[in-house]
Each structure stands twice: as C-alpha cells, then as structure tokens.
Design an enzyme around this catalytic site. Structure first.
Site, PDB file in Angstrom:
ATOM      1  N   HIS A 197     -25.036  18.025  54.562  1.00 49.55           N
ATOM      2  CA  HIS A 197     -24.503  17.004  55.473  1.00 49.55           C
ATOM      3  C   HIS A 197     -23.611  17.544  56.564  1.00 49.55           C
ATOM      4  O   HIS A 197     -23.111  16.765  57.382  1.00 49.55           O
ATOM      5  CB  HIS A 197     -23.703  15.951  54.699  1.00 49.55           C
ATOM      6  CG  HIS A 197     -24.559  14.997  53.945  1.00 49.55           C
ATOM      7  ND1 HIS A 197     -25.047  13.845  54.513  1.00 49.55           N
ATOM      8  CD2 HIS A 197     -25.026  15.018  52.683  1.00 49.55           C
ATOM      9  CE1 HIS A 197     -25.773  13.183  53.621  1.00 49.55           C
ATOM     10  NE2 HIS A 197     -25.777  13.887  52.496  1.00 49.55           N
ATOM     11  N   LYS A 243     -15.770   4.651  63.169  1.00 50.14           N
ATOM     12  CA  LYS A 243     -16.180   5.770  62.316  1.00 50.14           C
ATOM     13  C   LYS A 243     -14.916   6.495  61.893  1.00 50.14           C
ATOM     14  O   LYS A 243     -13.849   6.245  62.447  1.00 50.14           O
ATOM     15  CB  LYS A 243     -17.107   6.721  63.086  1.00 50.14           C
ATOM     16  CG  LYS A 243     -16.567   7.115  64.472  1.00 50.14           C
ATOM     17  CD  LYS A 243     -17.569   7.954  65.258  1.00 50.14           C
ATOM     18  CE  LYS A 243     -18.731   7.188  65.824  1.00 50.14           C
ATOM     19  NZ  LYS A 243     -20.021   7.652  65.369  1.00 50.14           N
ATOM     20  N   ARG A 244     -15.015   7.378  60.915  1.00 48.10           N
ATOM     21  CA  ARG A 244     -13.850   8.173  60.539  1.00 48.10           C
ATOM     22  C   ARG A 244     -13.253   8.807  61.790  1.00 48.10           C
ATOM     23  O   ARG A 244     -13.971   9.144  62.727  1.00 48.10           O
ATOM     24  CB  ARG A 244     -14.254   9.281  59.558  1.00 48.10           C
ATOM     25  CG  ARG A 244     -14.499   8.797  58.137  1.00 48.10           C
ATOM     26  CD  ARG A 244     -14.923   9.935  57.220  1.00 48.10           C
ATOM     27  NE  ARG A 244     -16.136  10.566  57.707  1.00 48.10           N
ATOM     28  CZ  ARG A 244     -16.204  11.805  58.196  1.00 48.10           C
ATOM     29  NH1 ARG A 244     -15.130  12.573  58.251  1.00 48.10           N
ATOM     30  NH2 ARG A 244     -17.340  12.303  58.615  1.00 48.10           N
ATOM     31  N   LYS A 283     -15.727  13.947  66.436  1.00 46.59           N
ATOM     32  CA  LYS A 283     -16.317  12.667  66.854  1.00 46.59           C
ATOM     33  C   LYS A 283     -15.753  12.201  68.198  1.00 46.59           C
ATOM     34  O   LYS A 283     -16.262  11.286  68.819  1.00 46.59           O
ATOM     35  CB  LYS A 283     -16.092  11.610  65.772  1.00 46.59           C
ATOM     36  CG  LYS A 283     -16.900  11.887  64.480  1.00 46.59           C
ATOM     37  CD  LYS A 283     -16.562  10.867  63.398  1.00 46.59           C
ATOM     38  CE  LYS A 283     -17.320  11.068  62.098  1.00 46.59           C
ATOM     39  NZ  LYS A 283     -18.710  10.553  62.130  1.00 46.59           N
ATOM     40  N   THR A 291     -25.044   7.418  61.146  1.00 46.01           N
ATOM     41  CA  THR A 291     -25.824   6.234  60.760  1.00 46.01           C
ATOM     42  C   THR A 291     -25.230   5.003  61.439  1.00 46.01           C
ATOM     43  O   THR A 291     -25.925   4.011  61.617  1.00 46.01           O
ATOM     44  CB  THR A 291     -25.817   6.021  59.241  1.00 46.01           C
ATOM     45  OG1 THR A 291     -24.467   6.103  58.755  1.00 46.01           O
ATOM     46  CG2 THR A 291     -26.693   7.038  58.535  1.00 46.01           C
ATOM     47  N   LYS A 324     -27.092   1.472  63.004  1.00 48.87           N
ATOM     48  CA  LYS A 324     -26.696   0.079  62.741  1.00 48.87           C
ATOM     49  C   LYS A 324     -26.462  -0.659  64.051  1.00 48.87           C
ATOM     50  O   LYS A 324     -26.903  -1.804  64.231  1.00 48.87           O
ATOM     51  CB  LYS A 324     -25.390   0.030  61.942  1.00 48.87           C
ATOM     52  CG  LYS A 324     -25.437   0.676  60.581  1.00 48.87           C
ATOM     53  CD  LYS A 324     -24.003   0.862  60.049  1.00 48.87           C
ATOM     54  CE  LYS A 324     -23.992   1.821  58.879  1.00 48.87           C
ATOM     55  NZ  LYS A 324     -22.626   2.249  58.519  1.00 48.87           N
TER      56      LYS A 324
HETATM   57  C1  LIG Z   1     -22.082   3.460  58.626  1.00 50.88           C
HETATM   58  C2  LIG Z   1     -20.705   3.705  58.213  1.00 50.88           C
HETATM   59  C3  LIG Z   1     -20.115   4.943  58.470  1.00 50.88           C
HETATM   60  C4  LIG Z   1     -20.819   6.059  59.209  1.00 50.88           C
HETATM   61  O1  LIG Z   1     -20.566   5.941  60.590  1.00 50.88           O
HETATM   62  P1  LIG Z   1     -20.878   7.121  61.620  1.00 50.88           P
HETATM   63  O2  LIG Z   1     -20.668   6.469  62.947  1.00 50.88           O
HETATM   64  O3  LIG Z   1     -22.303   7.506  61.405  1.00 50.88           O
HETATM   65  O4  LIG Z   1     -19.925   8.201  61.345  1.00 50.88           O
HETATM   66  C5  LIG Z   1     -18.807   5.154  58.075  1.00 50.88           C
HETATM   67  N1  LIG Z   1     -18.111   4.189  57.446  1.00 50.88           N
HETATM   68  C6  LIG Z   1     -18.642   2.978  57.203  1.00 50.88           C
HETATM   69  C7  LIG Z   1     -17.817   1.946  56.527  1.00 50.88           C
HETATM   70  C8  LIG Z   1     -19.951   2.696  57.568  1.00 50.88           C
HETATM   71  O5  LIG Z   1     -20.469   1.497  57.298  1.00 50.88           O
END
Ligand SMILES: *Cc1c(COP(=O)(O)O)cnc(C)c1O
Length: 818
Positions: A367, A558-559, A564, A666, A670
């Site tokens: 990952h 996101k984190r 990022k 991911t 979404k």
């Molecule tokens: C989808 C999701 C992530 C991943 O987000 P990225 O933008 O791909 O880093 C992280 N936390 C939560 C709660 C999510 O639903």
C-alpha cells in the site's frame, strides 16, 4: 462537532402504541422487551437502536448459517483477508439496504413512533482503522459477500480504535473513541474459538531433532464475530475480530494479600493488546506493543485457519487448495513465519514442503512506497519477542539468498536489497521483503503504483521473481458510496437508466447519453443542491458556520499528510483570498473550501497544517469584503459517517498528492461516482479515473511521477520556484509573517522555511500549475451546462471502480476461487 451526540441531544417522540402493528414491529417490540429488557414506555433511543439491530440480525443469522453450510458442503476454498484495520463505520443502514428491508423497517418503527433516520444517526461509527487501507478492507468484505465468495476478515477488536478528533482553538485534540459504550449488538463472542498466543521465552530441541518454542508469556485470543451481509443478501460472511485475555486473569493469592496491582497485572497487559490502533502510518510506530498486536492477531488468525482446515479436510498438505490468505499490507506479514512454525513445528512437515504451501497460500498487497512507512523491526526486539520466528526467518532468508546468488546479475547491492534483514545500520527485519518472499502474488493498488513497485522498493525482488507482482486497482462498494450515502442520486439514476447499475456499477455508463440534456442536468444539479443544503445544515449545527449551497463545494477529505498536500490547497486559498480582495470587481466563482481529516498524533507538521486551515478559516470567514465569495471550513472528526455526508455534496474533489506518492486513493473514486469533478495530479488511481471519464472531464495539473523523480535527481531548488511566482511568494510571506496568526506570528515560520529549503513534497514546483487549473475550474463553474455535463460524465465513467470489479480480479488471478 460531536460524533456521538449525548442521549439528551436526541429527542424522539413518545412512542405510541401502534394502531395496527406490523409483524416486524411486533418483533422489534419483542426484542426491546425480552432482549434489551426495556419497557416500550421507558425505552431510550439507544434501546430502540439495539432492538432494531437485534431484530434485523435475526434475519441475517439464517442466511449466515446457510452460507457457512453451503461452503462446507461444497468443500469450497475460502478467502481469508488479514488486516490490522477495518474501517467499517455504521452497519445498520448497510444491512437494511443489502437485505432490501429499508422501507419495511422504517414503517415498522414509524408505527411505534420511532424515526429510523434518528436511530441510524446514533449508531456508533466503528472506526477500527486510520484511512484508505482500513476502508478498503471494509469495502472488500462487503464485495466478497456480494459476489457470494466464502470469506473471513480477520483483525483486532480495538476497544477504542482510532482516536476521536476534537478541534480546540484550531488545534487537533485526540480523545479515546468509545464506540463500545453501549455494547455492540451486531457481534457474537465465540468463547469456543480461543487460542493461546505466546511471546518471548526460548526455543528448545525436541527428541526428533525438531525445534519447539517455549514462550515465557501467553495470552488468550478469543473470536468476536460480526456478520457481513452482501448485496441483495446473497451471502453473509464473517468479520472475525480478536480480543485478548490473560490466561490467569486474577491472581487470587496476590489479591488476598492486598496487592491489587499485581493481582491484575496480567489482565492489564493482555488488554493493552486490543486497546487502540496506532495511527502510525506517518512514522514507524517503533513500539513493541505494535509488533505484539501484529503477532497476536496473525497467530490467532492462522491457528483458526489451520484448525478449520483440519476439521473440514483433515490433511494439512491440502491447505493451499482450500485457503487463500491475503495480507493487507505488511502489518500481518509475520503470518508468513507463523504459518511456517505451525507447519514445521506442529504439523511436522519438512521445511521445503512447508515453504511451498506457505507461498501458495499467501498473497500480499502493498500500500505504500514511502520509505518511512515500510515496516521494519529492530532485530534484537524481534528475536526477544519471537525467538522461533526469528530462526525461521533466518532459514527462509538463507534459502532466498541462495536462490538470488544463483543469478548472474545478483551483485552485493542486489543481494543486500533482497535480504529479509536490513544490515545497513542497526540490523532490522524487513516485513515487506518477508511478505514478498512468502507470497505467490504481490499486488499494487493502482497501475502507476504497481509500475513504481517494480522500479523502486521491489526492483531486485522483482528481477528475481518477475511473475509475482501484479496490479489490482482499488475499488469502493457502490452500496455504501452511492446507494446509501446518496439515495436521491440513486433514485434519479434508476428513473433515468433503469436498475441495471444496482447489480453492475459499470452500467452507470448509460448516463452518458443524457449528459447534455438540459432537463436531466437540471435534475442532477437539483440532487446535488439538496445534498449541499443538507451538509450546510449539518455544518451550521456543529461548527456554527453558514455556507451557501449555491457556492461551489470544493472538498479535500482524507488523512492529513504532507504528501497529500493539504498545504498546497491552503496556500492556494490564501493566494485566492488575496486576489479576490485586490480585484473585487472580477467575476469570481463563489467557493466553499471544505477540509476534514485526522493527523497522526505524533505528526507535528500535519497537526500544524490543521491549525493553519483553522487560522485561515477564522480570518477569511470573518472578512465581509469576501463574504459571498470564499469560505473555509475544517470539519472535525473525519470518519466514514462524515464522509458519507460530504461525498454526495461535493462539486470539486481535491486529489493533489505529489505524483508517485499516493498508491491509489479511494476517496477520489467515491467523489467522482457522486458527480464531483476531480482536480488532481497524475498520481495513483487519478490516472485511471482520467482514462475512464476522459481528459476533458477532469482537471489534471502538475509534475508526473517521472518528472518528480527527475527534478529530484537534477537537484530541486524550491526557492527558485518561489522567486518566480509572485502569488506563491506573497502567500507564503503572509503565512510566515503571522497574518493569519497574530496571536503567535512565528507559528508558521518553520513550516514555510521548510518549503524554501527542502519542500520534499514539491508544493512549490506544482503551485503555479495548480493555480491555473483552479482558474479553469472557476471558468467552468460559470458555465453551468458545461459543468453539469462533465459532472454527469464522471458518475457515468467511474462504475469500473466498484470493489466488486476489484474483488473479481483478486478472486480470479490471486485466490483462484472464481
Ligand atoms: C475513503 C476514505 C478514506 C480514503 O481517502 P483517500 O482520499 O483515498 O485518502 C479515508 N478515510 C475515510 C473515512 C474514508 O471513507
């Protein structure tokens, strides 16, 4: 914002006796009475939630048992997904959707005077993960059940899980998440599925020339099962999470002697194992407890897999034909050594045969390529905690290096890169190399990431085993990330293109034919507007900021991590703010910048970036001259439930990582599925999103991964980039000089100095390209017909990113179960 409102915050109408109770309503009342033990008149919202879950769970159990029986009857191969994280979120709405019971339950509860939506809101969010990796595991579990594949997820039942984030005066504050405060009505404790897990001690030789581990310490792992319902209820699989107990929970002698601490010491030590998840993705945790957690859940899971195999099939040598074990990143990589121990020491196989079975059984998913996130353990600590595993790792390494040395190209550098032991400084065990060596398949999670794996971290192992690395681009479950989080869009799609997309997400492509129809665009836009109004409402209630649902909602959730590049977004916001104030006469596109995300508790810069976002927000949101044009909010406590609110309300999706650093992402999938346009770099799955939606329907900017590597090699000088960009240097000067932090003007001087000196994530190199792309976004926003055409083409184009597609590929290529 509070994640779990206090009971007093939730007011439900007094339950009235039903006029004509439906049979389901009667069952819910029976659950309330006989299982929760509450009178209808005295029941609190949490009691109704528990009664509803227990009633729905009853519907699931029959299917669950049937699923297990059919897999057993068919002698089917099972998939085991080992993950230190499962970011599952709430389960009630998921179960109701997949069972098709939403309306029935809503009506039954309504007849009892209870609002389903209100009790769904108080279900705790099971945050047993950090971010994308853990959410992937949860999406995969749902897709495995939806595709009718017999599977178990294995992980840890953290009592507190990921911390809850509060924002105090702009700073992140971490609090324990108490998701189990009311118990978890979904779960079943399986006392009979318990295993001893050893630590420490010594290895002794046996009479037959073998070896036997005598651990100094043991704890008991006990299974707790949660059912995972597939789409249309086709199958129910099991998420099996482990809890830890002391073998000797209470030392009575010590207790009676008044030494209460000693009496409970073993219990405390065991319970530490399942207390919290380390949010340690930014830095190696380095803590022994983390390695203990990894071994604890790996050993329990492997013992369980082997026990089930022996019970059903009776011959350990057929393990690989009946079990496929997937390692989600290196956290469970010690499983490779643990399976070898079970095969060699317990089941008396020869080393070579055990190794063949081990490799055939395991697959490993990588990952991250970030060197600081690749797990290694100091060898002395590993050896002290797991002496037998250390011996086995040496034996595996000897075999691996023998094979490597037989290749003409394998010079000393290649050999030391392949070795399971890093000898470059203090000796360390490399978990990624162990996972690679012990698996027949090693996959990346997006096409670019897989290519870079072959070229960078695993270049030499790849040369040794060129067939092993393969790509499985990530996906998301469309049940949670479209149907459940966005019922209005789902309804519109059903009316427009029929129901095919509910079973095959790729069928959203039929929308393309409607992308330019004014009438359809208006309805698509109205759905987005309503979702934005709902989010605005939520934000107003929780952080008291008013947002205009007609402004563009520009979202980065996101984190918080430097790669990022939330900082790039914030600096650009500062530049934009400046620009709007200098040129109020221009036709600006009104924007709302929405941020959410947690920073690892030890990650100083990430926490400072959260503070900066809040400092900029305070200043910008209070400025009457930019009132209607720019707002910035940082929404606290990002988790799955918050994502489910924000994703359907987003117009613009920020996916702006330094190219080559985001393995897949991911969140990008979404947001695109819900009709947001992406502004992003050519990184991770963004590249494949561009390929699917078409380059005209996405805003791509900045350096490519190869260009990033090239710039770095040639010697990157961020100060030159800054000198050449008036907007960037002005924005950085404002931040560094305390314009946004008058209470502590030097707060950001260090952060900005790092950009001048080092800028490891090449923010400065990409800044101008990012700004230009943002102005193109503005221009498009001002032509709604063009905007909505592109938004619709995003929903139409990204059905391929369903985790059903991803899981089908794993099933066919890696697990051979389809
Ligand atoms: C989808 C999701 C992530 C991943 O987000 P990225 O933008 O791909 O880093 C992280 N936390 C939560 C709660 C999510 O639903």
């Amino acid at each position: 914002m509070q994640d779990h409102p206090a009971l007093s915050d939730v007011t439900l109408p007094d339950p009235k006796p039903p006029a004509a109770p439906t049979p389901l309503a009667e069952r819910i009342v029976a659950s309330l009475t006989y299982r929760v033990g509450k009178d209808v008149r005295a029941a609190r919202p949490h009691d109704w939630l528990a009664a509803t879950i227990l009633t729905v769970r009853d519907q699931i159990i029959d299917r669950w048992m049937a699923s297990t029986r059919s897999a057993h009857g068919a002698g089917a191969k099972r998939v085991y997904y080992l993950s230190l994280e499962f970011l599952i979120g709430r389960l009630l709405r998921d179960a109701l959707t997949n069972l098709g019971m939403n309306e029935e339950v809503r009506e039954a509860l309504a007849s009892l005077g209870v609002d389903l939506a209100a009790i769904e809101e108080i279900e705790p969010d099971a945050a047993l993960g950090n971010g994308g990796l853990g959410r992937l595991a949860a999406c995969f579990m749902e897709s495995l059940a939806s595709l009718d594949l017999p599977a178990y997820g294995y992980g840890i039942r953290y009592v507190n899980g990921m911390f809850r984030q509060r924002i105090d005066d702009g700073w992140q504050v971490e609090l324990p998440e108490t998701w189990l405060a009311h118990g978890d009505p979904w779960e079943f404790e399986r006392r009979e599925s318990s295993y001893h897990i050893g630590f420490g001690g010594e290895v002794v030789s046996t009479d037959t020339g073998g070896a036997k581990w005598r651990p100094a310490e043991r704890v008991i792992a006990t299974a707790v099962d949660t059912p995972v319902v597939g789409w249309r209820g086709v199958r129910v699989n099991t998420l099996r999470l482990w809890t830890a107990q002391a073998v000797d929970p209470l030392k009575l002698e010590a207790f009676n002697a008044g030494d209460y601490a000693a009496a409970l010491a073993d219990s405390n030590r065991a319970e530490q194992l399942t207390r919290v998840l380390y949010p340690a993705d930014a830095h190696p945790a380095g803590q022994e407890l983390r390695l203990r957690q990894e071994y604890f859940f790996s050993s329990a899971s492997l013992q369980d897999v082997v026990r089930r195999h022996m019970q059903y099939f009776g011959d350990i040598r057929t393990l690989a034909d009946k079990a496929a074990i997937q390692l989600n990143d290196t956290h469970p990589a010690v499983s490779v050594a643990e399976l070898m121990r079970l095969l060699v020491d317990v089941h008396d196989l020869e080393f070579d045969e055990a190794w063949r079975i081990t490799q055939a059984t395991f697959g490993y998913t990588n990952h991250t390529l970030l060197p600081e996130a690749l797990e290694t353990w100091p060898l002395p600590m590993f050896e002290r905690l797991l002496p037998r595993h250390m011996q086995l790792i040496y034996a595996i390494n000897a075999r691996l290096l023998r094979e490597a040395r037989s290749r003409p190209w394998a010079d000393d550098r290649a050999i030391s890169a392949i070795s399971l032991i890093d000898e470059s400084g203090e000796r360390r065990v490399r978990m990624a190399n162990l996972a690679f060596a012990g698996a027949h398949s090693v996959n990346g999670v997006a096409a670019l990431h897989t290519r870079l794996m072959k070229q960078t971290v695993f270049a030499d192992l790849h040369r040794l085993y060129p067939e092993r690395i393969n790509n499985k681009t990530n996906g998301i479950t469309p049940r949670r990330w479209l149907q459940q989080c966005n019922p209005a869009l789902t309804g519109l799609l059903r009316e427009t293109i029929g129901d095919a997309f509910l079973d095959r997400t790729e069928a959203t492509s039929a929308l393309e034919a409607h992308a330019d129809e004014g009438d359809f665009q208006a309805r698509f836009a109205a759905v987005k507007r309503a979702n934005k109004a709902a989010l605005s409402d939520h934000i107003r209630r929780h952080i008291a900021v008013r947002l205009d649902p007609d402004a563009m909602f520009d979202v980065q959730i996101k984190r918080i991590h430097e790669y990022k590049r939330q900082l790039l977004n914030i600096v650009e916001t500062v530049a934009l703010y400046d620009d709007i104030r200098s040129h109020p006469e221009r036709d600006w596109a009104p924007r709302v910048k929405i941020f959410a995300g947690k920073a690892a508790s030890s990650y100083h810069n990430a926490k400072l970036i959260i503070k900066l976002a809040n400092d900029v927000a305070r200043r910008v949101n209070a400025d009457t001259s930019t009132q209607d044009l720019l707002k910035l909010v940082f929404v606290p406590n990002y988790n799955v439930s918050l994502a489910e609110r924000i994703v359907p309300a987003a117009d613009l999706s920020e996916q702006i990582s330094t190219a080559g650093m985001e393995a897949s992402g991911t969140g990008n999938m979404k947001l695109a599925l819900n009709g947001a346009l992406t502004i992003g770099t050519l990184d991770g799955a963004n590249i494949e999103i561009r390929d699917r939606v078409g380059p005209d329907n996405i805003f791509i900017f900045g350096l490519t991964a190869d260009e990033v590597a090239g710039r770095r090699q040639a010697g990157y000088h961020p100060a030159d980039c800054i000198a050449q960009s008036r907007e960037l240097s002005q924005a950085l000067t404002a931040i560094a000089s305390g314009v946004f932090s008058p209470d502590d003007p030097a707060r950001y001087s260090g952060l900005v100095a790092e950009l001048y000196n080092d800028d490891r994530f090449m923010l400065c190199a990409d800044f101008d390209a990012y700004t230009r792309a943002q102005r193109e976004v503005d221009a498009l926003w001002r032509t709604p017909a063009a905007w909505w055409s592109k938004a619709i083409r995003n929903t139409a184009g990204v059905g391929w990113f369903s985790s059903d597609r991803t899981i089908s590929e794993y099933a066919r290529d890696i697990w051979e179960v389809m």
